[in-house]
Scaffold this active site. Sequence first.
Site, PDB file in Angstrom:
ATOM      1  N   GLN A   1     -73.483  36.382  -1.088  1.00  0.00           N
ATOM      2  CA  GLN A   1     -72.070  36.725  -1.292  1.00  0.00           C
ATOM      3  C   GLN A   1     -71.185  36.260  -0.122  1.00  0.00           C
ATOM      4  O   GLN A   1     -70.064  35.825  -0.313  1.00  0.00           O
ATOM      5  CB  GLN A   1     -71.937  38.240  -1.478  1.00  0.00           C
TER       6      GLN A   1
ATOM      7  N   ALA B   1     -43.324  12.318  28.455  1.00  0.00           N
ATOM      8  CA  ALA B   1     -42.486  12.839  27.364  1.00  0.00           C
ATOM      9  C   ALA B   1     -43.228  12.795  26.040  1.00  0.00           C
ATOM     10  O   ALA B   1     -43.439  11.730  25.470  1.00  0.00           O
ATOM     11  CB  ALA B   1     -41.195  12.025  27.263  1.00  0.00           C
TER      12      ALA B   1
ATOM     13  N   GLU C   1     -46.772  24.517  18.158  1.00  0.00           N
ATOM     14  CA  GLU C   1     -45.742  25.299  18.868  1.00  0.00           C
ATOM     15  C   GLU C   1     -44.358  24.724  18.589  1.00  0.00           C
ATOM     16  O   GLU C   1     -43.394  25.471  18.402  1.00  0.00           O
ATOM     17  CB  GLU C   1     -46.026  25.297  20.381  1.00  0.00           C
TER      18      GLU C   1
ATOM     19  N   GLU D   1     -43.647  11.604   8.401  1.00  0.00           N
ATOM     20  CA  GLU D   1     -44.956  11.642   9.060  1.00  0.00           C
ATOM     21  C   GLU D   1     -45.622  13.011   8.847  1.00  0.00           C
ATOM     22  O   GLU D   1     -46.810  13.100   8.543  1.00  0.00           O
ATOM     23  CB  GLU D   1     -44.791  11.388  10.565  1.00  0.00           C
TER      24      GLU D   1
ATOM     25  N   THR E   1     -51.014   4.972  18.344  1.00  0.00           N
ATOM     26  CA  THR E   1     -51.988   4.581  17.325  1.00  0.00           C
ATOM     27  C   THR E   1     -51.713   3.134  16.914  1.00  0.00           C
ATOM     28  O   THR E   1     -50.560   2.785  16.639  1.00  0.00           O
ATOM     29  CB  THR E   1     -51.884   5.521  16.101  1.00  0.00           C
TER      30      THR E   1
END
Length: 394
Positions: free
Chosen positions: A294, A145, A382, A257, A173
């Site tokens: 350029q 999940a 997404e 977040e 994390t």
Amino acid sequence: MESGVIRDSGKRAPHPLFGDEHEQLRDSIDRWVREEIAPNVDAWEEAREFPRELYSRAGELGFLGLKYPAELGGQGGDAAHDAVWAEELAAAGASGGVGAGLGAHTGIATPPVFNFGTPDQHERFLRPAIKGERIAALGITEPGAGSDVASIRTYARRVEGGYVVNGSKTFITNGVRADFLVCAVKTTEAGGHHGISFLILEREMPGYEVTRKLEKMGWHSSDTGELSFTDVEVPEENLLGSENGGFHLIMANFAWERLLMSLGAVGGMRRLIDATVSYALEREAFGRAIGHFQVIRHKVAEMATKMEASRALTYQTLRRYAAGEDVIREVAMTKLFTQRACVEVADECLQIHGGYGYMREYGIERAVRDARLGPIGGGTDEVMKEIVGKQLGL
Ligand SMILES: Cc1cc2nc3c(=O)[nH]c(=O)nc-3n(C[C@H](O)[C@H](O)[C@H](O)COP(=O)(O)OP(=O)(O)OC[C@H]3O[C@@H](n4cnc5c(N)ncnc54)[C@H](O)[C@@H]3O)c2cc1C
């Protein structure tokens, strides 16, 4: 000055979000990162971790509690103080790994403890976290999940005096060295949006195990852990917020977040563009500085435009968020736009550095790898498009 080109003075009116106090904070974070972090980044990436003492050092300097009240050991600041922290860590070159490790602690794991915690939880978890004595992580994602957070399977069974937790988390994390984990669990058999709660799990609890430290494409100096829970007994007083009210906590936390990630992208782009302009003025090919071709000038102009657009969108969404407006759509748009912009800018900066960009010593290849997490972590591109589309009535 180049012939025929009039450059502006660079003077800008201060942004209304930030006052003198914020600008001073910006300077002190910049100084700290340049002096104590940036010189060590390569070694810490190699070692796959930064020293634990960095938390206590950041705590000592007041950076871990910028927006928390002084009574809890914080600095009594506001959302804009934390915004400066997120942007300047990236702009000064703290690296994605250090930014993620410190950022997960200040930006995603401690805010729910402050916002939803009891006075007892503030004392046991937030106060030592603000000092950098206890490291925090947020555990939502599971092997089965990720985007679909409502389908988590870690289950907390109600028993007398608390809960018994079984399940696992991944991609967390600070997961390896966290002292406590702000953890999403199912508190009904069915789970789903109305059956999620948050428990604070502590690493000393029997049955709480770090099963793996994961190897990643980037963010090497941050630890990313896989955790498993076997009959972990969690006392009632570690329930964060209301039972079965966890989905609201997840959504509130995601908004912050995503804003912090956007600020990090803005800071990262600023740093990369500055470094690339300097390089383009030094590096010569075919008898002139490459920055005077350029094509290169136009690439830099496009990157600077993307960065300014990202900054404007981020600051505007932050201002509205801080004013208490309902900005679900704007936060998703901001996260989507800034993370993609940062990936594109990092890649273009690498191209302008040529072969040197591909070499480790310039730090550009690391920036490209670190930036790639942006369109995935904190909700994928997404998922952001789904939120925006649905908010537009589709
Ligand atoms: C380095 C790192 C650190 C992380 N830190 C943490 C942390 O501290 N705490 C934590 O809880 N999580 C953390 N995460 C997890 C992160 O939030 C998830 O990886 C992310 O939300 C995506 O979930 P997933 O990886 O399971 O991908 P999936 O959900 O399996 O998605 C796979 C692909 O399918 C697409 N997809 C999914 N649903 C839809 C849909 N409805 N429509 C269209 N496309 C869709 C996705 O966009 C993606 O491209 C971290 C991840 C990484 C890589």
